[in-house]
Design an enzyme around this catalytic site. Structure first.
Site, short mmCIF file in Angstrom:
data_model
loop_
_atom_site.label_atom_id
_atom_site.label_comp_id
_atom_site.label_asym_id
_atom_site.label_seq_id
_atom_site.Cartn_x
_atom_site.Cartn_y
_atom_site.Cartn_z
N ASN A 1 67.74 34.61 -17.23
CA ASN A 1 66.32 34.97 -17.40
C ASN A 1 65.75 34.57 -18.76
OD1 ASN A 1 67.98 37.07 -18.45
ND2 ASN A 1 66.21 38.40 -18.51
N THR B 1 78.17 42.59 -11.44
CA THR B 1 79.07 41.65 -12.13
C THR B 1 79.73 42.35 -13.32
OG1 THR B 1 77.40 39.98 -11.63
CG2 THR B 1 79.22 39.28 -13.01
N GLU C 1 75.93 44.31 -21.16
CA GLU C 1 74.47 44.54 -21.14
C GLU C 1 74.01 44.24 -19.72
OE1 GLU C 1 72.85 45.73 -23.66
OE2 GLU C 1 74.53 45.61 -25.04
N CYS D 1 65.14 42.02 -18.36
CA CYS D 1 65.85 43.27 -18.05
C CYS D 1 65.06 44.48 -18.54
CB CYS D 1 67.23 43.24 -18.71
SG CYS D 1 67.13 42.92 -20.48
N GLU E 1 74.35 45.83 -28.61
CA GLU E 1 74.24 44.60 -29.38
C GLU E 1 73.26 44.83 -30.52
OE1 GLU E 1 73.13 41.75 -26.28
OE2 GLU E 1 75.23 41.16 -26.16
P1 NAD Z 1 74.77 37.70 -12.92
O1 NAD Z 1 75.55 38.94 -13.16
O2 NAD Z 1 74.73 37.15 -11.56
O3 NAD Z 1 75.31 36.51 -13.85
C1 NAD Z 1 75.37 36.62 -15.25
C2 NAD Z 1 76.41 35.65 -15.76
O4 NAD Z 1 77.69 36.06 -15.30
C3 NAD Z 1 76.22 34.21 -15.26
O5 NAD Z 1 76.57 33.33 -16.29
C4 NAD Z 1 77.22 34.14 -14.12
O6 NAD Z 1 77.66 32.84 -13.82
C5 NAD Z 1 78.35 34.98 -14.66
N1 NAD Z 1 79.25 35.52 -13.66
C6 NAD Z 1 79.00 35.78 -12.35
N2 NAD Z 1 80.10 36.27 -11.76
C7 NAD Z 1 81.07 36.34 -12.70
C8 NAD Z 1 82.42 36.77 -12.70
N3 NAD Z 1 83.02 37.23 -11.60
N4 NAD Z 1 83.12 36.72 -13.86
C9 NAD Z 1 82.52 36.26 -14.98
N5 NAD Z 1 81.26 35.81 -15.04
C10 NAD Z 1 80.52 35.87 -13.91
O7 NAD Z 1 73.32 38.02 -13.48
P2 NAD Z 1 72.05 37.06 -13.41
O8 NAD Z 1 71.52 37.08 -12.01
O9 NAD Z 1 72.35 35.77 -14.08
O10 NAD Z 1 71.05 37.85 -14.38
C11 NAD Z 1 70.20 38.85 -13.97
C12 NAD Z 1 70.76 40.21 -14.35
O11 NAD Z 1 70.98 40.27 -15.74
C13 NAD Z 1 69.78 41.33 -14.06
O12 NAD Z 1 70.50 42.40 -13.50
C14 NAD Z 1 69.26 41.71 -15.43
O13 NAD Z 1 68.80 43.03 -15.57
C15 NAD Z 1 70.46 41.48 -16.27
N6 NAD Z 1 70.09 41.32 -17.67
C16 NAD Z 1 70.43 42.30 -18.55
C17 NAD Z 1 70.07 42.19 -19.88
C18 NAD Z 1 70.43 43.26 -20.89
O14 NAD Z 1 70.35 42.97 -22.07
N7 NAD Z 1 70.81 44.44 -20.47
C19 NAD Z 1 69.36 41.07 -20.31
C20 NAD Z 1 69.03 40.09 -19.38
C21 NAD Z 1 69.41 40.21 -18.06
#
Ligand code: NAD
Length: 480
Positions: free
Chosen positions: A150, A230, A248, A282, A461
């Site tokens: 994002n 995840t 996070e 997020c 963080e």
């Molecule tokens: P996601 O969990 O699908 O993927 C995040 C990352 O993890 C990607 O690089 C992905 O390839 C990797 N990943 C996926 N499966 C994995 C595994 N089994 N092992 C290791 N790595 C793996 O999330 P997304 O769809 O990319 O992002 C959206 C989500 O992120 C939303 O839920 C959003 O709220 C959250 N987010 C949180 C914050 C925060 O600071 N809390 C900030 C931004 C986004």
């Protein structure tokens, strides 16, 4: 077609598998570049490079490490427009947003932690005439940084910068959905002379390369930002390995609007909180609770404001609302809008896919959507949609507002809009969130702790929290 490359041992290289994934432009739905599908073999090369670089990087005087990182921050600033354009193409976000938020913060992240490297100090504990303890804070070694799509380069650098500043070597994986700016960043690392092996960037999917990073014995800590599912999976792998993790995760953030707020500015800010980056932050406030006496007036003003958002080509400077990141994500968001209707919600504006004429006809656009008449308990109000969808609900008292706000499994961020100072402070204490904004949203000071409670994550963080996460504390006890 342009091929993105991995960055291992200071060089841009093809994946060992020779396999690539398609990379789509969000606003056109067309494939425009190829992403390496990295695997264990690439990871072993990266770990080897990081191991070779580790000692020298850790022992480099902080000022020298800081200077290299400052150069990197300057390089990001110089490439700011190109990076913003790349982000707009890869992600679908408006280019003006990408410049003001993504490019700006990517440089700011690196600069902040470059400066922190020279200021980071540890504690000492005097035992009077008996002796003294002092704490050594030493780099962990090789750490893994995994980031989402994002705010691609923004969140990537937010992790990498403190890891590097504290003397760790990094194996980083950007999201396979938006890999381009991490690739451009690896070129900047080469340009400014980051020593080889200090940063290694591996592209590919979660199962193919994210999982192996989490599982690797020599990677001693994982900093992860992404979805809660995840994050839980990563925790289940890392916990038995006794690996340090910072997670996070997702949010379902409430916005609490009281009758005594500054009406006009609150309408604007609440709209911004709900729909910035197409609702894909997020921290976006997607559950909007409005005190009953102003509910109707606020609702009408908000809907009028949202209906005016200009939907269009992300590369057009006048666009305010761009495309969603991918077809599958757009379909997920549309399915939630359908669910909201099944659950009894009334759509006040938006509610559908939009076709932008011209080159963006096939893009993943969804109109900003406001829904009312849904209870807290329904799935629309409980699950993270992560798109341009928000719900409105009235409330009658401070206590009801608190209980609505706290009523999901998430606890990332909340904002309160009121001129009653006592109420603001009382609510801040009662709200179960890692971040509380009072009469503002997304105002950031990089020194502050950043993160969530409940299903929104573990750890913090930002500032010292990040510097501490990426170091091991060793107490040295001296007897006089
Ligand atoms: P996601 O969990 O699908 O993927 C995040 C990352 O993890 C990607 O690089 C992905 O390839 C990797 N990943 C996926 N499966 C994995 C595994 N089994 N092992 C290791 N790595 C793996 O999330 P997304 O769809 O990319 O992002 C959206 C989500 O992120 C939303 O839920 C959003 O709220 C959250 N987010 C949180 C914050 C925060 O600071 N809390 C900030 C931004 C986004």
């Amino acid at each position: 077609m342009q091929k993105i490359e991995n960055y291992i041992n200071g060089e841009l290289v093809a994946p060992q598998s020779g396999e690539y994934l398609d990379n789509y432009e969000a606003a056109t739905g067309k494939i425009y570049s190829l992403i390496p599908q990295s695997n264990q073999q690439d990871l072993e090369l990266a770990v080897e490079a990081a191991q070779a670089a580790q000692k020298e990087w850790a022992e480099m005087p902080a000022e020298q490490r800081s200077n290299l990182l400052l150069k990197l921050a300057d390089a990001i600033d110089s490439a700011s427009d190109d990076l913003a354009r790349a982000e707009a193409i890869d992600n679908g976000k408006p280019i003006t947003f990408a410049k003001a938020v993504d490019s700006y913060r990517s440089a700011a992240n690196i600069r902040f932690f470059a400066n922190a490297a020279t200021q980071f100090a540890s504690e000492s504990h005097s035992m009077g005439s008996v002796g003294v303890n002092y704490t050594l804070r030493e780099p962990i070694g090789i750490v893994g940084c995994i980031s989402p799509w994002n705010l691609p380069l923004y969140l990537f650098t937010w992790k990498i910068a403190p890891a590097l500043a504290t003397g760790n070597c990094v194996i980083a994986k950007p999201s396979e959905v938006t890999p381009m700016t991490a690739y451009l960043f690896s070129k900047l690392c080469i340009d400014v002379g980051i020593p080889k092996g200090v940063i290694n960037i591996l592209h590919g999917t979660g199962p193919s390369i994210g999982g192996p990073i989490v599982e690797h014995q020599k990677i001693k800590a994982i900093s992860f930002t992404g979805g809660s599912a995840t994050g839980k999976h990563i925790a289940s792998i890392a916990a038995p390995m006794l690996k340090k993790t910072s997670l996070e995760l997702g949010g379902k953030n409430p916005t609490l609007v009281f009758a005594d707020c500054d009406f006009e500015s609150t309408v604007s800010e609440v709209a911004r909180a709900a729909f910035s980056n197409q609702g894909q932050i997020c921290l976006c406030g997607s559950r909007i609770y409005i005190e009953r006496p102003i509910y109707e007036k606020f609702k009408q003003a908000l809907v009028a404001k949202v209906e005016k958002l200009r939907i269009g080509d992300p590369l057009d400077e006048s666009t305010q609302h761009g495309a969603l990141v991918s077809r599958s994500h757009m379909e997920k968001v549309l399915s939630y809008i359908e669910l909201a209707q099944q659950e009894g919600g009334d759509i006040l504006c938006g509610g559908k896919q939009v076709s932008v004429p011209g080159r963006c006809e096939e893009g993943y656009f969804v109109a900003p959507t406001v829904i009312e008449n849904l209870p807290l308990a329904c799935r629309t109000n409980q699950e993270e949609i992560f798109g341009p969808v928000c719900t409105l609900q009235p409330f009658d008292s401070d206590d009801e507002a608190i209980s609505l706000a706290n009523g999901t499994e998430y606890g990332l961020a909340t904002s309160v809009w009121s001129n009653n100072i006592k109420r603001c402070h009382r609510l801040s204490r009662e709200l179960d969130f890692g971040i509380v904004w009072l009469n503002t949203w997304l105002l950031r000071d990089l020194r502050t702790p950043f993160g969530g409670v409940k299903s929104s994550g573990v750890g913090r963080e930002g500032g010292l929290e990040a510097m501490r996460f990426f170091t091991e504390a060793k107490n040295v006890c001296v007897k006089y």
